[in-house]
Motif scaffolding. Structure first.
Motif, PDB file in Angstrom:
ATOM      1  N   MET A   1       1.489   2.675   1.604  1.00  0.00           N
ATOM      2  CA  MET A   1       1.388   1.238   1.817  1.00  0.00           C
ATOM      3  C   MET A   1      -0.049   0.755   1.630  1.00  0.00           C
ATOM      4  O   MET A   1      -0.280  -0.285   1.067  1.00  0.00           O
ATOM      5  N   ILE A   2      -1.021   1.533   2.110  1.00  0.00           N
ATOM      6  CA  ILE A   2      -2.416   1.133   1.971  1.00  0.00           C
ATOM      7  C   ILE A   2      -2.808   1.053   0.501  1.00  0.00           C
ATOM      8  O   ILE A   2      -3.564   0.184   0.109  1.00  0.00           O
ATOM      9  N   SER A   3      -2.289   1.939  -0.339  1.00  0.00           N
ATOM     10  CA  SER A   3      -2.611   1.909  -1.762  1.00  0.00           C
ATOM     11  C   SER A   3      -2.183   0.587  -2.389  1.00  0.00           C
ATOM     12  O   SER A   3      -2.921   0.006  -3.172  1.00  0.00           O
ATOM     13  N   ARG A   4      -0.996   0.118  -2.016  1.00  0.00           N
ATOM     14  CA  ARG A   4      -0.543  -1.174  -2.546  1.00  0.00           C
ATOM     15  C   ARG A   4      -1.404  -2.307  -2.017  1.00  0.00           C
ATOM     16  O   ARG A   4      -1.696  -3.254  -2.730  1.00  0.00           O
ATOM     17  N   LEU A   5      -1.837  -2.202  -0.757  1.00  0.00           N
ATOM     18  CA  LEU A   5      -2.709  -3.236  -0.200  1.00  0.00           C
ATOM     19  C   LEU A   5      -4.066  -3.222  -0.875  1.00  0.00           C
ATOM     20  O   LEU A   5      -4.642  -4.278  -1.143  1.00  0.00           O
ATOM     21  N   ALA A   6      -4.581  -2.035  -1.164  1.00  0.00           N
ATOM     22  CA  ALA A   6      -5.856  -1.939  -1.867  1.00  0.00           C
ATOM     23  C   ALA A   6      -5.736  -2.579  -3.245  1.00  0.00           C
ATOM     24  O   ALA A   6      -6.631  -3.303  -3.685  1.00  0.00           O
ATOM     25  N   TRP A  66      -8.908 -11.638   1.727  1.00  0.00           N
ATOM     26  CA  TRP A  66      -8.345 -11.286   3.032  1.00  0.00           C
ATOM     27  C   TRP A  66      -7.516 -12.432   3.590  1.00  0.00           C
ATOM     28  O   TRP A  66      -6.472 -12.231   4.178  1.00  0.00           O
ATOM     29  N   LYS A  67      -7.987 -13.654   3.405  1.00  0.00           N
ATOM     30  CA  LYS A  67      -7.240 -14.814   3.901  1.00  0.00           C
ATOM     31  C   LYS A  67      -5.882 -14.898   3.200  1.00  0.00           C
ATOM     32  O   LYS A  67      -4.865 -15.143   3.839  1.00  0.00           O
ATOM     33  N   SER A  68      -5.872 -14.660   1.913  1.00  0.00           N
ATOM     34  CA  SER A  68      -4.626 -14.677   1.155  1.00  0.00           C
ATOM     35  C   SER A  68      -3.669 -13.586   1.645  1.00  0.00           C
ATOM     36  O   SER A  68      -2.472 -13.825   1.825  1.00  0.00           O
ATOM     37  N   LEU A  69      -4.197 -12.395   1.883  1.00  0.00           N
ATOM     38  CA  LEU A  69      -3.367 -11.299   2.391  1.00  0.00           C
ATOM     39  C   LEU A  69      -2.856 -11.602   3.795  1.00  0.00           C
ATOM     40  O   LEU A  69      -1.732 -11.241   4.143  1.00  0.00           O
ATOM     41  N   ALA A  70      -3.667 -12.277   4.607  1.00  0.00           N
ATOM     42  CA  ALA A  70      -3.260 -12.619   5.978  1.00  0.00           C
ATOM     43  C   ALA A  70      -2.130 -13.646   5.994  1.00  0.00           C
ATOM     44  O   ALA A  70      -1.319 -13.668   6.919  1.00  0.00           O
ATOM     45  N   GLU A  71      -2.070 -14.471   4.975  1.00  0.00           N
ATOM     46  CA  GLU A  71      -1.040 -15.505   4.907  1.00  0.00           C
ATOM     47  C   GLU A  71       0.308 -14.950   4.462  1.00  0.00           C
ATOM     48  O   GLU A  71       1.326 -15.606   4.615  1.00  0.00           O
ATOM     49  N   ASN A  72       0.327 -13.743   3.923  1.00  0.00           N
ATOM     50  CA  ASN A  72       1.556 -13.124   3.443  1.00  0.00           C
ATOM     51  C   ASN A  72       2.098 -12.199   4.533  1.00  0.00           C
ATOM     52  O   ASN A  72       1.456 -11.213   4.880  1.00  0.00           O
TER      53      ASN A  72
END
Length: 104
Positions: A1-6, A66-72
């Motif tokens: 999962m972290i790889s996809r987040l990276a 990070w803001k974009s990722l936090a909104e998802n």
């Protein structure tokens, strides 16, 4: 999962290269917000003026991503760990300027 987040984070950085987030925007994840605040403080107080532009751009791009990722909802749950890992990597880049960060 972290790889996809990276990967998502890297893609987000590319998307936000042409626009910068406002310095007063928060991510909404305490570890992320704390890192960004510490990073900006270091850049504005310890980094020589001729290097500040580059570091300021990096933090603006990071904040926007990070803001974009936090909104998802699908990526928000892992964002705290992403902030810690990427924050630690970026922190090392500021060590030559004598920056210290508050432990989380």
């Amino acid at each position: 999962m972290i790889s996809r987040l990276a990967f998502a984070l890297a893609a987000g950085l590319l998307v936000h290269l042409s626009g910068f987030a406002r310095a007063d925007e928060t991510i909404g994840i305490p570890d992320c917000d704390q890192f960004i605040t510490s990073y900006e403080t270091c850049v504005t107080t310890k980094v020589p003026a001729d290097h500040r532009g580059t570091f300021s751009q990096q933090v603006a791009q990071l904040r926007a991503s990070w803001k974009s990722l936090a909104e998802n909802p699908q990526t928000r749950a892992q964002l705290e760990q992403v902030c810690r890992v990427q924050g630690a990597q970026m922190q090392r880049g500021l060590e030559p300027f004598g920056c210290t960060f508050t432990p989380r």
